[in-house]
Design an enzyme around this catalytic site. Structure first.
Site, PDB file in Angstrom:
ATOM      1  N   GLY C  12      11.175  83.333  92.396  1.00 31.89           N
ATOM      2  CA  GLY C  12      11.575  81.823  91.710  1.00 31.89           C
ATOM      3  C   GLY C  12      10.517  81.506  91.046  1.00 31.89           C
ATOM      4  O   GLY C  12       9.686  82.160  90.204  1.00 31.89           O
ATOM      5  N   CYS C 146       5.462  68.015  89.957  1.00 29.59           N
ATOM      6  CA  CYS C 146       4.670  68.262  88.687  1.00 29.59           C
ATOM      7  C   CYS C 146       5.315  66.576  88.219  1.00 29.59           C
ATOM      8  O   CYS C 146       4.266  66.148  87.169  1.00 29.59           O
ATOM      9  CB  CYS C 146       5.568  68.816  87.922  1.00 29.59           C
ATOM     10  SG  CYS C 146       6.938  68.723  88.055  1.00 29.59           S
TER      11      CYS C 146
END
Lengths: 345, 345, 345, 345
Positions: C12, C146
């Site tokens: 990923g 994030c």
């Protein structure tokens, strides 16, 4: 008089573009748009630009009778369904690759087994710059591939003027946008992997070569790159004529051929930012731009062409051809101007 | 009947968009487009989408007599030239900030000294959703700022329904494309520096605040970010009503206000990819999309709106207002559908 | 001394970023990278930037014993596999949301049922600016989300200096890039649909809110927009302090808090193109930029922060925390400088 | 031992990239960066990625004595200033076109009059894959042009293996990013005009042809297109060998030539998304990717190469050559890995 029309495969990108065009076309009335995956949803659900269109997708299993059926389905579907399509409509315009080539042998060379090869000779390749004479009254029309269209439009004057005779090396280096991959997409089409690319996605063996060979009689060296735009196909053709040519020979060839074409403009030098054909310049319109430059030292001609792959390269070409087939004014519904400035594009 | 029109400042982006719209408008005939820097060049030299327009830029010094003059010049030019503009035309539609605000004191608060302050009370702010009643017969019309337009359209139903009364905190976080900076650009607008940005370019004190305050009666907390698109302005308004509201209150307010507006669509949830207003969905069209969501836990309403800054945010709004001023059907020449898919946008 | 490390979920985007960082880290040796879908393929097959890394993905079923295991798997996998992870490694750094929150009740409020709730109190939230004291020796570390990271770093000085006390309205308007969606993607992430967007993808109820509330003690009004970049998260926080603050109060708060932080820079005004925090400025680096502006008229502070969501927002933060946990110099392997110019970004 | 270095022209894009590399290079210490327009400003003012570099631009008039001076100035400046540069430094690495070609006659053929033609024979073209033997001890080094570098690296094995002998048609179709235009930019480089382009900006006569002819001994048909990326140059070379070649001939030629090159990777088919050279794959690194495909039917070889124009195409190549010139390990300071995913790029 108004013609009724349907769009089979209406939730894909070219299907949406057909709906955009037909909805604004004064001589057509869209009575059906089908979508297997979005049956019963509004057209605006798939195409946010068409939120105001009062139409829902229906199942492709139940086709209404119409004057013209536009098929915007993946390759292979039209040849399976062609009898149903023709039962439903007097005129069928297919936007897939199924009926572009003219013979089974050519088809088999590039694709895998045609289910209805006898129809290949019957169907008419849509590109009006090439086939305007054969289109009136045609009832099975095949819109050309976008990369083939860009190339054919770019090289046609050179072939007709015999600047290209078929013996020369012709390198065609194409750059295309991501809409060519269609809606849905996989890993390679995802935004993080597809943004900012210059990606050789068909270094050799691209199937659109078959159309170029058939309709221009040229054996071209063809390579397609994916670049960071959504709409657009740009073909840069590098060719080496047997006899020397001058810039004015080129102007004469292109002007002579395209002066009366409503959707082809010559852009070759001049000033400003936009000096040669660019996909940005034609985005959203049915225009093709063609242009050229001459590399004196080694006798190379560089011929450029740019189209919106969704318009001149598919849906616009299909409507253009339908207009001619039905005897309508050929620019009807296609007088759309592109944008400036516009993005990708 | 056809009205003659001219575009002063025709080589800039909004000037080009006016020319695109007017060239396709059945009731207008463009008789002049001026450009100081591109005098005598074709319109297509500046705007490659308009290569087929048979028109050259003339000097802004010699204005022809027309019915409607559209001024797409930088701020400050129109107030200097307004007498010349009005001598040349019965109706002047100005796309700069010069005549948007209604009083000298408000103007001085946000800009630097107006040369013709007496005209501020006379001019009509163009946004039809706000001022449809004042436009018929108006002869000095000021198209709104794009960020102000997006915000006003997004909040108007909440103000009229008194969900917002002027006492609440209203945060407006705007994202705009690079066309807002106009043609030319400097270092910050160059492609390498401007691509891929999320850039706070007006953290506080953006002048479009003045229009929002004046026309909505709201004191908003306004911040503008540059993002990577060319056309488009998107306003996200975060607000905290004094009284609790429900989702159905919001639907009622927006539907009630906009059901009959030809250029405003409500997009609030539902399925598919495009569930809220997005600049992409309206690119190239005069549509505004508005929508909302409710944050139950803290009583926040998030109201979204999206426009094409070149269309609803300037040139489209200007033509829309001119249609109304002249008594034409108000959607005339503006029935353009956007694109799907489309880029930046 | 060199520590052995493994990356579970190495194919990923965050897995690839971990491999990039660990491969260049002088104190780590990567001995295993797993991928269910790309078992036996080279790391370069998934991550073309790492073609020179001599490593093949192995199956996640057979974990090698290492000093540190980094888990870059989708949410829900780590809680299922945590015993296997801890059997394989002394220290586990998880990049999913599984171990970020500190209690089952908070977890259940935002997610659906935790399989190992007893570990929530044990795990340490990775963000060093927040938790530097708790990290040394920690053996279960959870890298922050994030968007939460961007927001926390942007607001932390205001909370610690009590400019924000928890009673104020705080609107956080976030813009993120497409890498946040991870590799694979669906229709909404395809290039034609995702390019050029300003898309409200989480108008309300984004799960990262939970982290902000927990670690800052603030109840924020949080909205996330997708914009056209690949890497990057930008948070614009609009807040209304109870007591008036000055620009120098703000400078003092930020400078006081961040003067010694190796990965946080204050960017607030000044000249040039890059006057406030921007994702472009930090692309590829572990830096966060924070900045602010003051809207005198209505007492609003606008606080900006920008990070690379793949670095400071996940993989970089994870390595930073691992450095501290193991007693290494904390900037080790993270001294990477970003790019200029750089795209999206 | 540490070498002192200066960068003349430090505020431009290649100057900034040199500063990024030199700041992270263990054997160099940057003692001066000059900028005429940004004298006294911090390096971070021009290059936001370098905010932490404690260095201010000084005037180019006062050069400090250093071991190596890197000149990243516009074409024409270095030839004027070369004596001052050589007075200041033992080794001069020039990144402009001033000292790339080897003779005055060749220079005059492509440029306009050289002021110091006697130095042309003395300077060494930097590209290590071509000139590794001549670099040790060289004191005047000229970094290659980015498009020439991409082409030379892509074709070199075919020339050395005599698959290309100089008699064949070789078409080179290059796509480059906007950073090639340098900081500043004009109208054509502005974001609205430059985004989403496929723009033929040098259809014929691009000056980098001169380097290709000189260093490969090939007369190529060269066309350069601007596409929508910031960093990156991609060359697609279409060539028609006199003798038939096989895929394994090609593998042998490329592997034989590049097996030991630290910065060249062969990417030719295989699976996954990244099957051929792409600028995205090398963004931020000094790697070149080369690859090829064979078009059996017409005996065409398509050779691809991709570089980051700011790295392998200028600053990285310059540092690489300086490493060799000084006798350092040649990969020192250049072991930077690119990104995945990354944008434009």
């Amino acid at each position: 008089m108004t013609y009724t029309a349907s769009v089979v495969g209406g939730s894909g990108f070219t299907g949406g573009e057909l709906l955009r065009l037909l909805a604004g076309h004064p001589e057509f009335e869209v009575v059906q748009a089908t979508s297997r995956s979005k049956t019963n949803k509004t057209v605006g659900h798939a195409h946010p630009n068409l939120r105001n269109l009062d139409l829902r997708f229906s199942s492709p299993e139940e086709l209404e009778s119409v004057d013209v059926l536009f098929a915007a389905t993946p390759h292979g579907i039209s040849m399976e369904s062609i009898d149903r399509f023709r039962d439903a409509a007097d005129t069928v315009v297919d936007l897939s690759a199924d009926f572009r080539l003219s013979s089974e042998s050519r088809y088999d060379e590039w694709y895998d087994g045609h289910e209805r090869p006898e129809l290949l000779a019957e169907s008419v390749y849509a590109l009006p710059e090439l086939n305007r004479e054969q289109l009136p009254g045609a009832d099975l029309i095949a819109a050309g591939g976008c990369n083939a269209t860009a190339t054919i439009v770019g090289l046609l004057p050179l072939v007709e003027e015999e600047i290209l005779t078929g013996d020369e090396q012709v390198v065609v280096d194409v750059k295309v946008g991501s809409s060519e991959g269609g809606a849905g997409g996989g890993e390679a089409s995802s935004h993080p992997e597809r943004s900012g690319v210059v990606r050789p996605y068909a270094p050799t063996g691209h199937r659109h070569e078959a159309e170029i060979e058939e309709f221009l009689g040229l054996d071209v060296s063809f390579t397609v790159h994916a670049v960071d735009m959504i709409r657009g196909a740009s073909a840069t053709c590098h060719l080496f004529p047997g006899e020397p040519v001058s810039k004015s020979d080129l102007w004469q060839a292109y002007r002579g051929r395209y002066a009366d074409e409503p959707f082809v403009d010559i852009v070759a030098g001049g000033g400003g930012v936009y000096r040669y054909p660019e996909p940005k310049s034609v985005a959203g319109s049915n225009r093709a731009e063609v242009g050229f430059e001459l590399d004196a030292s080694n006798k190379r001609v560089v011929a450029f062409s740019a189209i919106d792959n969704m318009m001149k390269g598919s849906a616009g070409q299909a409507v253009h051809a339908a207009n001619i087939a039905l005897g309508l004014e050929e620019t009807k519904g296609l007088e759309l101007t592109g944008f400036h400035p516009v993005g990708a594009p």
